[in-house]
Enzyme design. Structure first.
Site, PDB file in Angstrom:
ATOM      1  N   ARG A  90      -2.628 -11.965  -5.643  1.00  0.00           N
ATOM      2  CA  ARG A  90      -4.095 -11.910  -5.530  1.00  0.00           C
ATOM      3  C   ARG A  90      -4.672 -11.214  -6.757  1.00  0.00           C
ATOM      4  NH1 ARG A  90      -4.104  -6.425  -4.821  1.00  0.00           N
ATOM      5  NH2 ARG A  90      -2.419  -5.616  -3.548  1.00  0.00           N
ATOM      6  N   GLY A 150       0.803  -1.219   0.000  1.00  0.00           N
ATOM      7  CA  GLY A 150       0.000   0.000   0.000  1.00  0.00           C
ATOM      8  C   GLY A 150       0.836   1.269   0.000  1.00  0.00           C
ATOM      9  N   GLY A 151       2.067   1.160  -0.491  1.00  0.00           N
ATOM     10  CA  GLY A 151       2.920   2.339  -0.590  1.00  0.00           C
ATOM     11  C   GLY A 151       3.448   2.843   0.750  1.00  0.00           C
ATOM     12  N   HIS A 172       4.973   3.092 -13.575  1.00  0.00           N
ATOM     13  CA  HIS A 172       4.663   1.824 -12.918  1.00  0.00           C
ATOM     14  C   HIS A 172       3.956   0.939 -13.949  1.00  0.00           C
ATOM     15  CE1 HIS A 172       3.102  -0.759  -9.518  1.00  0.00           C
ATOM     16  NE2 HIS A 172       2.335  -1.126 -10.530  1.00  0.00           N
ATOM     17  N   GLU A 188      16.980   0.330  -2.098  1.00  0.00           N
ATOM     18  CA  GLU A 188      16.971   0.316  -3.565  1.00  0.00           C
ATOM     19  C   GLU A 188      17.410   1.678  -4.075  1.00  0.00           C
ATOM     20  OE1 GLU A 188      13.048  -0.614  -5.045  1.00  0.00           O
ATOM     21  OE2 GLU A 188      13.382  -2.758  -4.878  1.00  0.00           O
TER      22      GLU A 188
HETATM   23  P1  ADP Z   1       3.897  -1.301  -2.111  1.00  0.00           P
HETATM   24  O1  ADP Z   1       3.909  -2.774  -1.962  1.00  0.00           O
HETATM   25  O2  ADP Z   1       3.941  -0.580  -0.793  1.00  0.00           O
HETATM   26  O3  ADP Z   1       2.818  -0.816  -3.015  1.00  0.00           O
HETATM   27  P2  ADP Z   1       5.862  -1.169  -4.264  1.00  0.00           P
HETATM   28  O4  ADP Z   1       7.190  -1.786  -4.176  1.00  0.00           O
HETATM   29  O5  ADP Z   1       4.829  -1.876  -5.077  1.00  0.00           O
HETATM   30  O6  ADP Z   1       5.298  -0.913  -2.785  1.00  0.00           O
HETATM   31  O7  ADP Z   1       5.984   0.309  -4.821  1.00  0.00           O
HETATM   32  C1  ADP Z   1       4.878   1.196  -4.882  1.00  0.00           C
HETATM   33  C2  ADP Z   1       5.265   2.431  -5.645  1.00  0.00           C
HETATM   34  O8  ADP Z   1       6.378   3.069  -5.020  1.00  0.00           O
HETATM   35  C3  ADP Z   1       5.717   2.194  -7.065  1.00  0.00           C
HETATM   36  O9  ADP Z   1       4.652   2.107  -7.968  1.00  0.00           O
HETATM   37  C4  ADP Z   1       6.573   3.430  -7.308  1.00  0.00           C
HETATM   38  O10 ADP Z   1       5.777   4.560  -7.591  1.00  0.00           O
HETATM   39  C5  ADP Z   1       7.250   3.644  -5.964  1.00  0.00           C
HETATM   40  N1  ADP Z   1       8.567   2.964  -5.919  1.00  0.00           N
HETATM   41  C6  ADP Z   1       8.845   1.724  -5.494  1.00  0.00           C
HETATM   42  N2  ADP Z   1      10.160   1.435  -5.627  1.00  0.00           N
HETATM   43  C7  ADP Z   1      10.738   2.526  -6.160  1.00  0.00           C
HETATM   44  C8  ADP Z   1      12.098   2.878  -6.529  1.00  0.00           C
HETATM   45  N3  ADP Z   1      13.112   2.028  -6.376  1.00  0.00           N
HETATM   46  N4  ADP Z   1      12.306   4.104  -7.063  1.00  0.00           N
HETATM   47  C9  ADP Z   1      11.298   4.990  -7.226  1.00  0.00           C
HETATM   48  N5  ADP Z   1      10.017   4.735  -6.877  1.00  0.00           N
HETATM   49  C10 ADP Z   1       9.735   3.519  -6.357  1.00  0.00           C
END
Ligand code: ADP
Length: 452
Positions: A293, A164-165, A208, A200
């Site tokens: 899911r 969820g970001g 995305h 990272e």
């Molecule tokens: P969550 O599981 O909390 O949703 P994610 O890994 O899917 O986390 O990442 C959600 C969003 O966060 C991505 O769509 C992107 O916008 C941002 N994000 C994730 N990793 C990176 C990264 N290495 N660099 C820049 N933005 C990132």
């Protein structure tokens, strides 16, 4: 095929699953909390069982009560929807130990992919590029500083159990990394009960892009094209579309193949989503995580493929072979046009998107060909304050992206939702924004172009 299933969820997704079950002649049992006693999905199901008080922890996350309901109603299987227990490996295992089919991937795949660090290891094994960063957990701040030095700033601290970001922190130099490290760990511990963090490279301008995967238990592994979920706020998706306007044919093919390879490596079956970052500057793609899911945004994939993903999930979970080959899907995608989904949230965009539950005084949905409104609301319905603020999803389909943009504009104009603040005006603004219409933006769009 199952004769009766339980839906361990609420709201629009419960309704959406019921619709497919009805069409397939499967009886449905729904569960609800006291806060949802007037919800419309209770009326649509064959049976409804109350599983506790409003707080999710005591109802929709209460495994004992849900399993008790499943046993009382004597169901064959449980569909977890999205959110709540949908990615909980323990819940999947409890279902299976009670001889109830969990409609989702094998428990081991949920476990292995649920941890983002182990998911990255699987990606590497499958030869799928991952974002440069730590191989595993960052035990202490010195280890993080060392890796950051190697990959270069800015860097992103992420929670291994994240979702969820939440729990992400960007650092532009060693001083801010030092300050963020403990905060990120504490935040992850508080949100997910697991303080494991990893590092990272922070990709500054990105899209995305995610691949919808579908596999059965007989070796068939397919992708259903990609979704582009670049319109985000605080790493949370607001608008999704398929196909992505940002990648060329070659990149699209490479990401699709990477997604399928990774899911096969993980021993995945059923529907799942493999998420990637596309670095607009370097023109490179990197795997970030798998959602084990059905996703909120699955309807855009249904619009461009013509498949019913819930039906596919039910068929796979009951042991059937998929009826499709990749070339069938590719043919459908080639003629699939374009689809958008808008998430309509009970939130106030001008007040930092603060949740705004309350009573809906008037609701009139848009209509027309190629318009789909997935929602559980009605005039007089009160949005409870206990759950997610999403009150509906508006999905359109057009012959191409511009046609779909126009249809979405019309549908947003037609939709009447009064009584509570919503994100409707924000969505209208996005669909009128030149950069959005041109497809030329990155994940900073909402902040940089709209000042929100
Ligand atoms: P969550 O599981 O909390 O949703 P994610 O890994 O899917 O986390 O990442 C959600 C969003 O966060 C991505 O769509 C992107 O916008 C941002 N994000 C994730 N990793 C990176 C990264 N290495 N660099 C820049 N933005 C990132």
């Amino acid at each position: 095929m199952f004769s009766r299933i339980l839906i361990a969820n609420r709201g629009e997704i419960a309704l959406r699953i019921i619709r497919t079950c009805k069409r397939m002649g499967i009886e449905t049992v729904v569960v609800y909390s006291q806060a949802d006693k007037d919800a419309v999905y209770l009326k649509m199901a064959d049976r409804a069982i109350c599983i506790g008080p409003p707080q999710a922890k005591l109802s929709y996350l209460n495994i004992n009560n849900i399993i008790a309901a499943a046993e009382i109603a004597d169901v064959d299987a449980i569909h977890p929807g999205y959110g709540f227990l949908s990615e909980n490996a323990h819940f999947a295992e409890v279902c299976r130990s009670c001889k109830i089919t969990f409609i989702g991937p094998p428990t081991k795949a949920i476990e292995d992919l649920g941890d983002k660090i182990s998911a990255k290891a699987i990606a590497k094994k499958a030869g799928v590029p991952t974002v440069p960063g730590s191989e595993g957990e960052m035990a202490d701040v010195d280890a993080a500083l060392k890796i950051a030095e190697k990959i270069g700033y800015p860097v992103l601290l992420k929670a291994a159990a994240g979702g969820g970001g939440r729990g992400m922190r960007v650092s532009h130099n060693p001083i801010s990394l030092r300050a963020n490290f403990q905060q990120a760990k504490t935040e992850a511990e508080a949100a997910f009960g697991d303080g494991t963090v990893y590092l990272e490279k922070f990709i500054e301008s990105m899209r995305h892009i995610e691949i919808q995967y579908l596999g059965d238990e007989h070796g068939t592994a397919l992708h259903l094209g990609e979704r582009d979920c670049t319109v985000q706020r605080r790493n949370q998706k607001l608008i999704e579309e398929s196909p992505s306007p940002a990648i060329d044919k070659r990149t699209r093919y490479d990401i699709q193949m990477a997604g399928v390879r990774l899911m096969k490596e993980a021993g995945y079956s059923n529907a799942g989503t493999c998420e990637f970052i596309y670095d607009l500057k370097e023109r490179k793609y990197y795997f970030i995580e798998v959602n084990t899911r059905l996703q909120v945004e699955h309807p855009v994939t249904e619009m461009v493929t013509g498949l019913d993903l819930v039906e596919e999930q039910l068929r796979v979970a009951s042991g059937e072979k998929l009826r499709w080959r990749q070339k069938d899907i590719d043919r459908r995608l080639a003629a699939g046009g374009h689809s958008f989904e808008c998430r309509i949230n009970a939130e106030e965009p001008k007040r930092s998107f603060a949740p705004a539950p309350g009573k809906i005084s008037l609701y009139c949905p848009p209509a027309g060909s190629d318009i789909r409104m997935d929602t559980h609301i009605y005039s007089g319905y009160s949005v409870p304050p206990y759950y997610d603020s999403m009150v509906g999803k508006l999905i359109v389909h057009g012959s191409d992206r511009l046609d779909a943009v126009r249809r979405m504009r019309n549908a947003l104009d037609e939709l009447v939702l009064e009584g509570i603040p919503t994100t409707l005006s924000f969505l209208k603004e996005v669909f009128g924004h030149a950069k959005f219409v041109a497809g030329a933006y990155d994940t900073s769009f909402v902040t940089s172009e709209m000042g929100l």
